[in-house]
Enzyme design. Structure first.
Site, PDB file in Angstrom:
ATOM      1  N   ASN A  63       0.895  -1.018   0.045  1.00  0.00           N
ATOM      2  CA  ASN A  63      -0.004   0.145   0.221  1.00  0.00           C
ATOM      3  C   ASN A  63       0.809   1.372  -0.093  1.00  0.00           C
ATOM      4  O   ASN A  63       0.786   2.158  -0.735  1.00  0.00           O
ATOM      5  CB  ASN A  63      -0.759   0.110   1.266  1.00  0.00           C
ATOM      6  N   LYS A  67       0.872   3.847  -2.990  1.00  0.00           N
ATOM      7  CA  LYS A  67       0.179   5.068  -2.889  1.00  0.00           C
ATOM      8  C   LYS A  67       0.833   6.320  -2.337  1.00  0.00           C
ATOM      9  O   LYS A  67       0.208   7.336  -2.601  1.00  0.00           O
ATOM     10  CB  LYS A  67      -1.079   4.778  -1.914  1.00  0.00           C
ATOM     11  N   SER A 152      -2.205   4.842  11.063  1.00  0.00           N
ATOM     12  CA  SER A 152      -3.166   3.982  11.889  1.00  0.00           C
ATOM     13  C   SER A 152      -2.631   3.098  13.027  1.00  0.00           C
ATOM     14  O   SER A 152      -1.932   3.453  13.946  1.00  0.00           O
ATOM     15  CB  SER A 152      -4.204   3.544  10.907  1.00  0.00           C
ATOM     16  N   ASP A 229     -11.168  12.686   9.854  1.00  0.00           N
ATOM     17  CA  ASP A 229     -10.894  11.424   9.781  1.00  0.00           C
ATOM     18  C   ASP A 229     -12.122  11.211  10.820  1.00  0.00           C
ATOM     19  O   ASP A 229     -12.319  11.429  12.114  1.00  0.00           O
ATOM     20  CB  ASP A 229      -9.821  11.225  10.601  1.00  0.00           C
ATOM     21  N   HIS A 262      -8.802   9.713   6.675  1.00  0.00           N
ATOM     22  CA  HIS A 262      -7.969   8.820   7.205  1.00  0.00           C
ATOM     23  C   HIS A 262      -7.242   8.248   6.074  1.00  0.00           C
ATOM     24  O   HIS A 262      -6.481   6.941   6.274  1.00  0.00           O
ATOM     25  CB  HIS A 262      -8.968   7.840   8.126  1.00  0.00           C
TER      26      HIS A 262
END
Length: 284
Positions: A63, A67, A152, A229, A262
């Site tokens: 990821n 990204k 996160s 978020d 988020h």
């Protein structure tokens, strides 16, 4: 079982290369993949400092690499990016894939103590095994100069790993981290299953609890948090960590970013600041 890292893909980017590797992890008891972004090599003997990136719930080692756009500044600053996976995979433990916020893709960067989840030892994998794999396989990496970041669940991982190993990492940053997991549903679910019912054991993997026991953190902790978020007020609890840092007189730069959520759109917007934050610490 091949513990040596084997390259499985390579793509050129900003003069350097995103490379994906596979190896068998004795710590986790399964094969694992990880990504490294190698900046352009200025000379054959050059060694790059390392920035570890820990990803969030449901993510893999891909990821962030795909990204975030972090490679642009990592290339110019000469920092290697290392992105591990978020849990063991392929162990076929009953219930491991029943929910998105526990089990596969949700290792929470701890060492599980409950027998059923005994292979979930992502803390030891990140802190001990992976740096050893890197130093044994890649001459161009200087693992003695390392920093750590994440998003996160991975922001929780980065903060707790840093605070428990101040001698191993030069700096830390996080995007929308789960900073007080003992007081949020994600953390309570994971810790109950991985660590059992003793709340004192949970505190060892809670950044807000850890910060209150420290007074020797000199590097400023950088956190970016989107104000829009949807997880901010019930899962992430940034204000609890901010208060703990203030009480312990720990340097924290918490930037609340209006309108951001988020997602990786948020990460990509501010990742350059984080890479430069770490570059300053790593190149001192």
């Amino acid at each position: 079982m091949e513990t040596k890292a084997t390259e499985i893909s390579s793509s050129k980017m900003f003069g350097g290369y995103n490379k994906r590797f596979k190896h068998f992890s004795p710590t986790l008891g399964c094969s694992m993949t990880f990504h490294i972004y190698f900046p352009p090599l200025p000379s054959p003997s050059h060694k790059f400092p390392v920035l570890y990136w820990l990803s969030g719930l449901t993510c893999t080692d891909e990821n962030f690499i795909i990204k975030s756009g972090a490679q642009r500044v990592a290339s110019s600053e000469g920092i290697a990016l290392v992105a591990p996976d978020t849990s063991p995979r392929g162990l076929n433990v009953e219930g491991e894939a029943d929910s998105w916020d526990f089990g596969v893709g949700a290792g929470f960067y701890l060492n599980a103590t409950q027998e059923k989840w005994k292979n979930w030892r992502m803390y030891d994998y990140v802190v001990k095994e992976l740096p050893k794999v890197l130093s044994e396989n890649f001459d161009q990496l200087d693992t003695s100069r390392a920093s750590i970041s994440g998003h996160s669940m991975g922001g929780h991982g980065a903060l707790t790993v840093f605070l428990k190993n101040l001698d191993k990492y030069k700096s830390v940053s996080a995007f929308a981290p789960i900073v007080n997991p003992i007081n949020c549903p994600w953390g309570q679910k994971a810790f109950t299953n991985y660590l059992g019912g003793n709340k004192a054991d949970w505190e060892e993997y809670d950044a807000t609890c850890l910060i209150s026991k420290l007074n020797d953190v000199s590097a400023t902790i950088l956190i970016d948090q989107g104000e829009d978020d949807k997880f901010l007020h019930d899962q992430l609890l940034a204000q609890n960590f901010e208060e703990a840092c203030r009480n312990a007189k720990i340097p924290l730069l918490l930037r609340l970013q209006p309108g951001y959520d988020h997602s990786y759109y948020f990460i990509a917007t501010f990742i350059d600041d984080h890479i430069r934050h770490h570059a300053q610490a790593l190149n001192m």
